[in-house]
Design a protein around this motif. Structure first.
Motif, PDB file in Angstrom:
ATOM      1  N   LEU A  18     -76.529 -25.823  14.944  1.00 12.71           N
ATOM      2  CA  LEU A  18     -75.947 -24.903  13.969  1.00 12.71           C
ATOM      3  C   LEU A  18     -76.615 -25.059  12.604  1.00 12.71           C
ATOM      4  O   LEU A  18     -76.858 -24.079  11.892  1.00 12.71           O
ATOM      5  CB  LEU A  18     -74.443 -25.146  13.850  1.00 12.71           C
ATOM      6  CG  LEU A  18     -73.596 -24.660  15.038  1.00 12.71           C
ATOM      7  CD1 LEU A  18     -72.146 -25.065  14.849  1.00 12.71           C
ATOM      8  CD2 LEU A  18     -73.719 -23.166  15.213  1.00 12.71           C
ATOM      9  N   LYS A  19     -76.914 -26.311  12.221  1.00 18.27           N
ATOM     10  CA  LYS A  19     -77.601 -26.535  10.951  1.00 18.27           C
ATOM     11  C   LYS A  19     -78.985 -25.909  10.971  1.00 18.27           C
ATOM     12  O   LYS A  19     -79.448 -25.357   9.973  1.00 18.27           O
ATOM     13  CB  LYS A  19     -77.695 -28.032  10.667  1.00 18.27           C
ATOM     14  CG  LYS A  19     -76.374 -28.684  10.280  1.00 18.27           C
ATOM     15  CD  LYS A  19     -76.565 -30.162   9.990  1.00 18.27           C
ATOM     16  CE  LYS A  19     -75.235 -30.810   9.603  1.00 18.27           C
ATOM     17  NZ  LYS A  19     -75.390 -32.267   9.349  1.00 18.27           N
ATOM     18  N   SER A  49     -80.182 -23.087   8.549  1.00 19.39           N
ATOM     19  CA  SER A  49     -81.392 -23.303   7.748  1.00 19.39           C
ATOM     20  C   SER A  49     -82.349 -22.133   7.891  1.00 19.39           C
ATOM     21  O   SER A  49     -82.966 -21.689   6.914  1.00 19.39           O
ATOM     22  CB  SER A  49     -82.068 -24.601   8.173  1.00 19.39           C
ATOM     23  OG  SER A  49     -83.276 -24.792   7.467  1.00 19.39           O
ATOM     24  N   GLN A  50     -82.468 -21.600   9.104  1.00 19.09           N
ATOM     25  CA  GLN A  50     -83.323 -20.434   9.322  1.00 19.09           C
ATOM     26  C   GLN A  50     -82.794 -19.224   8.551  1.00 19.09           C
ATOM     27  O   GLN A  50     -83.572 -18.460   7.958  1.00 19.09           O
ATOM     28  CB  GLN A  50     -83.401 -20.122  10.812  1.00 19.09           C
ATOM     29  CG  GLN A  50     -84.364 -18.987  11.148  1.00 19.09           C
ATOM     30  CD  GLN A  50     -84.410 -18.692  12.634  1.00 19.09           C
ATOM     31  OE1 GLN A  50     -83.490 -19.031  13.364  1.00 19.09           O
ATOM     32  NE2 GLN A  50     -85.474 -18.060  13.090  1.00 19.09           N
ATOM     33  N   THR A  59     -82.844 -15.612   3.687  1.00 16.42           N
ATOM     34  CA  THR A  59     -82.204 -15.223   2.426  1.00 16.42           C
ATOM     35  C   THR A  59     -83.163 -15.364   1.256  1.00 16.42           C
ATOM     36  O   THR A  59     -83.179 -14.525   0.346  1.00 16.42           O
ATOM     37  CB  THR A  59     -80.954 -16.076   2.186  1.00 16.42           C
ATOM     38  OG1 THR A  59     -80.015 -15.855   3.245  1.00 16.42           O
ATOM     39  CG2 THR A  59     -80.278 -15.706   0.866  1.00 16.42           C
ATOM     40  N   TYR A  60     -83.978 -16.405   1.269  1.00 15.89           N
ATOM     41  CA  TYR A  60     -84.968 -16.589   0.201  1.00 15.89           C
ATOM     42  C   TYR A  60     -85.975 -15.435   0.195  1.00 15.89           C
ATOM     43  O   TYR A  60     -86.470 -15.045  -0.878  1.00 15.89           O
ATOM     44  CB  TYR A  60     -85.691 -17.921   0.374  1.00 15.89           C
ATOM     45  CG  TYR A  60     -84.800 -19.127   0.197  1.00 15.89           C
ATOM     46  CD1 TYR A  60     -83.719 -19.087  -0.684  1.00 15.89           C
ATOM     47  CD2 TYR A  60     -85.022 -20.304   0.911  1.00 15.89           C
ATOM     48  CE1 TYR A  60     -82.888 -20.180  -0.849  1.00 15.89           C
ATOM     49  CE2 TYR A  60     -84.191 -21.399   0.751  1.00 15.89           C
ATOM     50  CZ  TYR A  60     -83.128 -21.336  -0.129  1.00 15.89           C
ATOM     51  OH  TYR A  60     -82.307 -22.421  -0.285  1.00 15.89           O
ATOM     52  N   ILE A  61     -86.290 -14.900   1.362  1.00 13.18           N
ATOM     53  CA  ILE A  61     -87.187 -13.738   1.429  1.00 13.18           C
ATOM     54  C   ILE A  61     -86.552 -12.541   0.723  1.00 13.18           C
ATOM     55  O   ILE A  61     -87.206 -11.833  -0.050  1.00 13.18           O
ATOM     56  CB  ILE A  61     -87.507 -13.400   2.896  1.00 13.18           C
ATOM     57  CG1 ILE A  61     -88.304 -14.529   3.546  1.00 13.18           C
ATOM     58  CG2 ILE A  61     -88.281 -12.074   2.987  1.00 13.18           C
ATOM     59  CD1 ILE A  61     -88.564 -14.324   5.029  1.00 13.18           C
ATOM     60  N   ALA A 118     -77.911 -13.467  12.188  1.00 10.36           N
ATOM     61  CA  ALA A 118     -77.294 -14.794  12.232  1.00 10.36           C
ATOM     62  C   ALA A 118     -76.000 -14.764  13.032  1.00 10.36           C
ATOM     63  O   ALA A 118     -75.719 -15.670  13.825  1.00 10.36           O
ATOM     64  CB  ALA A 118     -77.037 -15.299  10.812  1.00 10.36           C
ATOM     65  N   PHE A 119     -75.200 -13.723  12.836  1.00 10.84           N
ATOM     66  CA  PHE A 119     -73.956 -13.594  13.602  1.00 10.84           C
ATOM     67  C   PHE A 119     -74.252 -13.430  15.098  1.00 10.84           C
ATOM     68  O   PHE A 119     -73.587 -14.037  15.938  1.00 10.84           O
ATOM     69  CB  PHE A 119     -73.146 -12.400  13.101  1.00 10.84           C
ATOM     70  CG  PHE A 119     -72.399 -12.666  11.825  1.00 10.84           C
ATOM     71  CD1 PHE A 119     -72.511 -13.874  11.168  1.00 10.84           C
ATOM     72  CD2 PHE A 119     -71.573 -11.702  11.276  1.00 10.84           C
ATOM     73  CE1 PHE A 119     -71.827 -14.129   9.987  1.00 10.84           C
ATOM     74  CE2 PHE A 119     -70.871 -11.938  10.101  1.00 10.84           C
ATOM     75  CZ  PHE A 119     -71.004 -13.157   9.459  1.00 10.84           C
ATOM     76  N   PHE A 120     -75.250 -12.620  15.410  1.00  9.92           N
ATOM     77  CA  PHE A 120     -75.566 -12.354  16.815  1.00  9.92           C
ATOM     78  C   PHE A 120     -76.074 -13.607  17.522  1.00  9.92           C
ATOM     79  O   PHE A 120     -75.830 -13.809  18.714  1.00  9.92           O
ATOM     80  CB  PHE A 120     -76.607 -11.241  16.906  1.00  9.92           C
ATOM     81  CG  PHE A 120     -77.022 -10.911  18.308  1.00  9.92           C
ATOM     82  CD1 PHE A 120     -76.202 -10.138  19.120  1.00  9.92           C
ATOM     83  CD2 PHE A 120     -78.235 -11.382  18.821  1.00  9.92           C
ATOM     84  CE1 PHE A 120     -76.572  -9.841  20.422  1.00  9.92           C
ATOM     85  CE2 PHE A 120     -78.607 -11.084  20.119  1.00  9.92           C
ATOM     86  CZ  PHE A 120     -77.774 -10.312  20.920  1.00  9.92           C
TER      87      PHE A 120
END
Length: 458
Positions: free
Chosen positions: A122-123, A127-128, A133-135, A182-184
């Motif tokens: 999960l971490k 992290s991915q 998000t940074y993109i 991320a949810f999927f």
């Protein structure tokens, strides 16, 4: 949940697996790729058959079987169902022994090692998502830079705003796609409800921060759309008005989040524990109270701002030059003084096309009947007293905004002359007042935010 304990290690394994022998499964296969290949062949399926059932390409299946990659976490249950094995067996790369089946009787039962691997997975997924998000945030920063360069370097304020808006919109769209992905990735992974809810809350929290940065930058660049299309907004003005725009947009964004989070909880997108629910209810009420207080304070300040603007506008606070006799007034008005360069500076920026030559030269004047008259006759002005008698006659060669005097019996003295220069000075004073009120708006918002963070429950 036991199958999750092996996913992380098996996904990064890249060693080559031997092909299974014909007629059955080779239980010595310890990789997920080799196990998938053995299961596929035992069921008489080709890579293309398996790919079609999973809605992937046969090249993807080939990579899995060569251990050049591993299936996504969401695909593991589907593969296990096709071959009639458990998710745990699929990720282990082998069938469970009879002893293990006796000890672990439930598919979702996990060991401490499995729980540790699950948390690591999960971490890794989170992290991915952070990297994605940074993109999105990078797109926002690029949009801000483009808007500033267009405004400050090329004096194209409106163009800069719309170019920046393209990057801002792309950032928000990308963020929405990343959240959905991320949810999927964990939706069908069979995770515990509390763990899944905690994961979703973290993803939503990161998304809110990323979009909040975008909203702040949209507010900062919004004043660019309010200036002339071919003129830029100065760095000082942009900093002041941009800060106020960012504060206003963030305030609106906070109100949207207030209702959005309540809606997500109501729909069950994520859930809260009893302690978290208590904290949420306390902070929810505190937000409502702070919002009401801030709305009242901002409304009072806005009313005061509008009152000061209407009472003490630029035309009201112009000082001008006052004359106590007609001779000095006439001498002042008949001076041929060129327009203030600072006043015409903005006109030079927009004067891209010069006037035709035939329009340059001595102007021709006409009276109300269409007869040509001299310049002195055209520029001659007369001032009358209370009884309508002419008390002063002069040739007006100055650029005058207004003349202030009170007609009396036989005189109109004193006379106050307000020129374009006086109007510009008055506008500067009014601009300072706007800045002060703008700073007051920002300080009020900041004060309420600080009070909230100080009193909120943690």
């Amino acid at each position: 949940m036991g199958w999750l304990s092996h996913y992380h290690n098996l996904r990064i394994k890249t060693q080559k697996a031997n092909h299974p022998s014909k007629g059955g499964l080779n239980t010595e296969k310890k990789t997920i790729g080799g196990f998938i290949a053995a299961l596929r062949k035992a069921n008489g399926m080709t890579q293309k058959d398996l790919a079609e059932r999973l809605n992937v390409s046969d090249k993807t299946v080939s990579r899995w079987e060569r251990d050049d990659g591993a299936p996504d976490l969401a695909a593991i249950p589907a593969i296990a169902e096709i071959f009639g094995v458990t998710c745990d067996e699929l990720l282990r790369g082998e069938r469970k022994s009879p002893e293990e089946r006796t000890v672990v009787s439930k598919e979702n039962e996990t060991t401490p090692k499995g729980e540790k691997q699950r948390q690591r997975l999960l971490k890794s997924t989170l992290s991915q998502y952070k990297n994605h998000t940074y993109i999105a945030m990078g797109s926002t920063v690029v949009g801000m830079i483009v808007a500033l360069v267009c405004n400050l370097a090329f004096l194209k304020a409106i163009l800069g705003f719309f170019l920046g808006a393209i990057f801002f919109a792309a950032s928000i769209v990308c963020q929405a796609v990343f959240v959905n992905k991320a949810f999927f990735s964990v939706e069908d992974a069979g995770l515990d409800a509390d763990i899944l809810s905690d994961f979703k809350r973290k993803v939503i929290g990161l998304a809110e921060k990323s979009i909040g940065l975008t909203v702040a930058f949209i507010g900062f660049t919004f004043p660019l759309i309010l200036v002339d299309a071919y003129m830029g907004l100065g760095s000082d003005s942009l900093l002041i008005w941009g800060a106020m725009g960012a504060a206003a947009f963030l305030l609106i964004y906070a109100i949207v989040l207030y209702f959005l989070n309540a809606s997500l909880l109501k729909k069950g997108t994520y859930s809260l524990s009893e302690r978290e629910s208590t904290i949420y209810q306390h902070n929810h009420k505190l937000k409502r109270t702070c919002a009401i207080v801030l709305a009242v304070v901002l409304t009072v300040t806005f009313i005061g701002h509008q009152f000061a603007t209407s009472i003490w506008g630029p035309y009201s606070i112009m000082e001008g030059t006052t004359f106590e006799d007609y001779d000095s007034f006439i001498e002042y008005m008949e001076q041929d003084v060129p327009a203030n360069p600072s006043y015409n500076a903005s006109l030079k920026e927009s004067a891209a096309v010069p006037a035709p030559e035939e329009q340059i030269g001595t102007p021709t004047y006409y009276d109300e009947y269409g007869n040509e008259i001299s310049e002195e006759e055209a520029l001659k002005s007369r001032l009358k007293d209370k009884n309508g008698n002419v008390v002063c006659e002069y040739i007006s060669r100055r650029s005058v905004v207004s003349l202030r005097y009170t007609p009396k019996d036989g005189t109109i003295l004193p006379i106050t002359v307000c020129t374009e220069e006086d109007l510009q000075e008055a506008r500067q004073v009014a601009a300072v007042r706007h800045v002060i009120f703008g700073a007051a708006y920002c300080i009020e918002c900041l004060a309420v935010v600080l009070v909230y963070f100080k009193k909120r429950a943690k």
